[in-house]
Design a protein around this motif. Structure first.
Motif, PDB file in Angstrom:
ATOM      1  N   GLY A   1       1.494   5.776  -1.910  1.00  0.00           N
ATOM      2  CA  GLY A   1       1.590   6.704  -1.248  1.00  0.00           C
ATOM      3  C   GLY A   1      -0.030   6.943  -0.533  1.00  0.00           C
ATOM      4  N   PRO A   2      -0.253   8.135   0.263  1.00  0.00           N
ATOM      5  CA  PRO A   2      -1.030   9.101   0.743  1.00  0.00           C
ATOM      6  C   PRO A   2      -2.470   8.662   0.234  1.00  0.00           C
ATOM      7  N   GLU A   3      -2.290   9.741  -0.758  1.00  0.00           N
ATOM      8  CA  GLU A   3      -2.817  10.033  -1.326  1.00  0.00           C
ATOM      9  C   GLU A   3      -3.617   9.181  -2.470  1.00  0.00           C
ATOM     10  N   SER A   4      -5.122   8.988  -2.445  1.00  0.00           N
ATOM     11  CA  SER A   4      -6.144   8.019  -3.739  1.00  0.00           C
ATOM     12  C   SER A   4      -5.983   8.815  -4.941  1.00  0.00           C
ATOM     13  N   SER A   5      -7.432   9.611  -5.035  1.00  0.00           N
ATOM     14  CA  SER A   5      -7.239  10.561  -5.999  1.00  0.00           C
ATOM     15  C   SER A   5      -6.052  11.801  -6.093  1.00  0.00           C
ATOM     16  N   ARG A   6      -5.658  11.896  -6.990  1.00  0.00           N
ATOM     17  CA  ARG A   6      -4.797  12.546  -7.502  1.00  0.00           C
ATOM     18  C   ARG A   6      -4.697  13.660  -8.592  1.00  0.00           C
TER      19      ARG A   6
ATOM     20  N   LEU B   1       4.434  15.454   3.018  1.00  0.00           N
ATOM     21  CA  LEU B   1       3.417  13.751   3.108  1.00  0.00           C
ATOM     22  C   LEU B   1       5.012  13.140   2.014  1.00  0.00           C
ATOM     23  N   ALA B   2       5.940  13.448   1.286  1.00  0.00           N
ATOM     24  CA  ALA B   2       6.496  12.317   1.259  1.00  0.00           C
ATOM     25  C   ALA B   2       7.522  12.210   2.654  1.00  0.00           C
ATOM     26  N   HIS B   3       7.354  12.725   3.592  1.00  0.00           N
ATOM     27  CA  HIS B   3       7.658  12.142   5.009  1.00  0.00           C
ATOM     28  C   HIS B   3       7.218  11.116   5.605  1.00  0.00           C
ATOM     29  N   VAL B   4       5.302  11.198   5.205  1.00  0.00           N
ATOM     30  CA  VAL B   4       4.748  10.649   5.759  1.00  0.00           C
ATOM     31  C   VAL B   4       4.887   8.819   4.859  1.00  0.00           C
TER      32      VAL B   4
ATOM     33  N   ALA C   1       2.924  -0.510   2.837  1.00  0.00           N
ATOM     34  CA  ALA C   1       2.301   1.042   3.706  1.00  0.00           C
ATOM     35  C   ALA C   1       0.986   1.145   3.105  1.00  0.00           C
ATOM     36  N   PHE C   2       0.700   1.552   1.831  1.00  0.00           N
ATOM     37  CA  PHE C   2      -0.066   1.978   1.228  1.00  0.00           C
ATOM     38  C   PHE C   2      -1.271   0.942   0.701  1.00  0.00           C
ATOM     39  N   GLY C   3      -0.170  -0.082   0.291  1.00  0.00           N
ATOM     40  CA  GLY C   3      -1.987  -1.374  -1.190  1.00  0.00           C
ATOM     41  C   GLY C   3      -2.370  -1.189   0.308  1.00  0.00           C
ATOM     42  N   ALA C   4      -3.179  -2.815  -0.862  1.00  0.00           N
ATOM     43  CA  ALA C   4      -3.667  -3.464   0.003  1.00  0.00           C
ATOM     44  C   ALA C   4      -5.049  -3.245   1.136  1.00  0.00           C
ATOM     45  N   TRP C   5      -6.115  -2.203   0.352  1.00  0.00           N
ATOM     46  CA  TRP C   5      -6.559  -1.508   0.753  1.00  0.00           C
ATOM     47  C   TRP C   5      -8.093  -2.702   0.857  1.00  0.00           C
TER      48      TRP C   5
END
Ligand SMILES: *Cc1c(COP(=O)(O)O)cnc(C)c1O
Length: 475
Positions: A342-347, A146-149, A319-323
Motif C-alpha cells: 500500500g501507499p504507506e510505509s510506517s503505519r 488512499l484506498a483509491h490510490v 504497484a508498491f513492493g520492490a523498494w
C-alpha cells in the motif's frame, strides 16, 4: 517536569485521566449540542509558546481533555449530519486505544506478527461481510482516498504493462494519457487519487445521460471500443448527495467485454451488501478488479480507516513492493509485509479497532445497524415529504435523504441563497449539524444517518430544527 523517563513508574496515569472522563463524555453525546460556539474561546487555551519546562503528563492530558471535550465538534454523536460520517462503536474506540497502547510497527511481519495477523484476519472478515471472494487481496489504508490510490495504482500498473512499461520502475513518461471512465456519480476523491498518481485529475471522463449523473452505458461502451479496452472504469456504489449507485453488474459486463479494469468506489455504499434489502445494489462488485471502502464511515471505527481490496494481491505488490531496500524482507505466505502492499510505509495497527468491533458485534450486529439506518433515512424522507416547506429532491436510497427548504412564495432564483443561509444558521445553532451541498445545481441538504447512535428521534429533531430556523432566516 522535563524528561518522560521521570514518569516511567506512572506511565498509565495519563490514560486513567482519559478513561475517567470517557464515560461521562460519551454519555453526554446523546443530548449535547453537536457544536457549541460559546466554547470556541477554549481554543485559545491550546495556543501559546512552546513550553520550556513541561507540565508533566497528567496535567497536560487533563488540560487536553478539558479543552477537547468542550471545544470539539461532537461529530461522533447522533446528530452530525453534515457529511457521510460515522461514529465510533464502544468496542472500536477501545480497540483504537489498544492500538496506541501497543504502538506496533504494523507494516512488517518480523516487527509485529500481531499487527500483521490481525490485518490479514480483518481483511478476510471484511471480504466475507461484503460478499467479496476470499481469494481477493487487500490492504488497510488511512482513508478511502488512499484506498483509491492503492487500487488505481494497481490499475495504472496493469495499464502501463500493456505498453511494455513497468510503471513502478519507470514512471509514466512517454506513455499516453490513461483513459479513466466513470459516471456523473464519481466522487472527487477519485480525481484526487488520479492526481496523486500522476495521471491527472481532469483526465477522468464522465458518461452521464442526465443531470443526476446516471451512467450512459452506450456512450461508455463506444469509448471503450475506441481505446481497445485499455481503460479503467470507475463504478460508484453510493453517491454522497443521494446515495444513488451505478449499475455495477452492467459496468462489470462492459469491463469484461472490453478487457478493461473495473474499480469500485464503495466508500460507504459497499455496506449495502450487509442487508438483503439493499444487497442488489452491490451485485457485481465481486467481479471488480479493485474495490475501495471506508471503515470510519459506516463501520463506525475511529478515523483513520480505509480498505482497498484487489482481485489479485500480486497487483498490490507490483504497484508498491520492490523498494530495492535490502533490509526489508520479502513477503512469504502468512508473513505479509503490508508496507509493501500500500501507499504507506510506517503505519499503525489500524486492524485492531476493526477487529474489536467485528468481534464485539459480528455480522448480525452490523446488519441490524445498517438496516436501522435504512429505516431512519426512509423515515427522514417521509418527514420531508410530509412537510409543506421541505422538498425531497431524490428518492431516498440507502442512507441519504437529499432535500431543500422551500417555503411557499419564495421564487426559485432565491432558493439557493435561502438554503445557504439556513445551512449557516444550522451550523451556528449546533443542535443538529447539517451544512449544504450542491446537487443538480441546487443548494441542498443531504443528511446521511450512518452513526450507530442515530435513531428516528434524531432525524425528527433534524426536521424540526431545519423548519424552525428556516422560518427564521426566510423572514
Ligand atoms: C467519503 C468518500 C470518499 C473519500 O473517503 P475518505 O475516507 O474521506 O478519503 C470517497 N468516495 C465516496 C463515495 C465517499 O463517500
Amino acid at each position: 517536569m522535563s524528561d518522560p523517563l521521570d514518569e516511567r513508574d506512572r506511565a498509565g496515569d495519563p490514560l486513567a485521566v482519559v478513561a475517567r472522563e470517557a464515560g461521562a463524555y460519551l454519555e453526554s453525546l446523546r443530548e449535547r449540542l453537536v457544536h457549541d460556539g460559546t466554547k470556541d474561546a477554549l481554543l485559545d487555551d491550546l495556543d501559546g509558546p512552546l513550553p520550556v519546562t513541561g507540565d508533566g503528563a497528567v496535567a497536560a492530558v487533563q488540560e487536553l481533555v478539558r479543552i477537547g471535550t468542550g471545544a470539539a465538534t461532537h461529530s461522533s454523536g447522533p446528530r452530525f449530519f453534515h457529511f457521510v460520517v460515522g461514529g465510533s462503536t464502544p468496542a472500536a474506540i477501545a480497540g483504537d486505544w489498544t492500538a496506541s497502547l501497543l504502538d506496533q510497527v504494523a507494516g512488517m511481519w518480523p516487527a509485529s506478527p500481531l499487527a500483521t495477523r490481525a490485518e490479514t484476519v480483518v481483511l478476510r472478515w471484511l471480504k466475507e461481510l461484503f460478499g467479496l471472494p476470499e481469494s481477493f487481496g487487500g490492504v488497510l489504508t488511512p482513508s478511502a482516498t488512499l484506498a483509491h490510490v492503492a487500487g488505481l495504482a494497481c490499475a495504472r500498473y496493469w495499464w502501463a504493462d500493456k505498453y511494455g512499461v513497468d510503471v513502478t520502475s519507470r514512471g509514466l513518461a512517454g506513455l499516453p494519457v490513461m483513459p479513466v471512465f466513470s459516471s456523473g456519480l464519481v466522487h472527487v476523491s477519485t480525481r484526487k487519487a488520479l492526481q496523486i498518481l500522476g495521471c491527472g485529475r481532469d483526465t477522468l471522463r464522465t458518461f452521464a445521460r442526465d443531470d443526476a449523473g446516471r451512467v450512459d452505458l452506450d456512450a461508455m461502451d463506444a469509448a471503450l471500443a475506441r481505446v481497445g479496452g485499455r481503460a479503467v472504469i470507475v463504478a460508484n456504489l453510493g453517491e454522497v448527495n443521494t446515495g444513488d449507485s451505478d449499475p455495477i453488474a452492467d459496468l462489470a459486463d462492459l469491463a469484461e467485454r472490453h478487457g478493461a479494469w473495473l474499480h469500485v468506489d464503495g466508500a460507504f455504499g459497499l455496506f449495502a451488501a450487509l442487508s438483503p434489502r439493499t444487497a442488489h445494489l452491490a451485485r457485481g462488485v465481486e467481479r471488480a478488479d479493485s474495490v475501495t471502502a471506508d471503515g470510519h464511515k459506516w463501520l463506525n471505527v475511529p478515523y483513520e480507516s480505509g480498505f482497498s481490496f484487489v482481485r489479485d494481491q500480486a497487483w498490490l505488490s507490483r504497484a508498491f513492493g520492490a523498494w530495492g531496500a535490502a533490509y526489508l524482507p520479502d513477503a512469504d505466505g502468512e508473513r505479509v509485509n503490508y508496507n509493501m502492499l500500500g501507499p504507506e510505509s510506517s503505519r499503525r495497527a489500524r486492524a485492531l479497532p476493526i477487529w474489536a468491533t467485528l468481534r464485539a458485534y459480528g455480522r448480525d450486529g452490523y446488519r441490524e445497524m445498517v438496516e436501522r439506518h435504512l429505516d431512519v433515512a426512509a423515515h427522514l424522507g417521509e418527514l420531508v415529504e410530509a412537510a409543506p416547506d421541505l422538498e425531497l429532491l431524490a428518492p431516498v436510497q440507502l442512507c441519504i435523504a437529499c432535500f431543500r427548504f422551500r417555503p411557499d412564495g419564495v421564487p426559485e432564483e432565491r432558493l439557493d441563497a435561502l438554503n445557504a443561509r439556513l445551512g449557516e444558521a444550522l451550523l451556528a445553532d449546533g443542535r443538529v449539524y447539517a451544512g449544504t451541498s450542491t446537487y443538480r445545481g441546487m443548494t441542498v441538504f443531504r443528511p446521511a444517518p450512518v452513526n450507530w447512535r442515530t435513531t428516528k428521534a434524531d432525524v425528527e429533531r433534524l426536521v424540526d430544527v431545519v423548519r424552525e430556523l428556516g422560518a427564521a432566516v426566510a423572514d
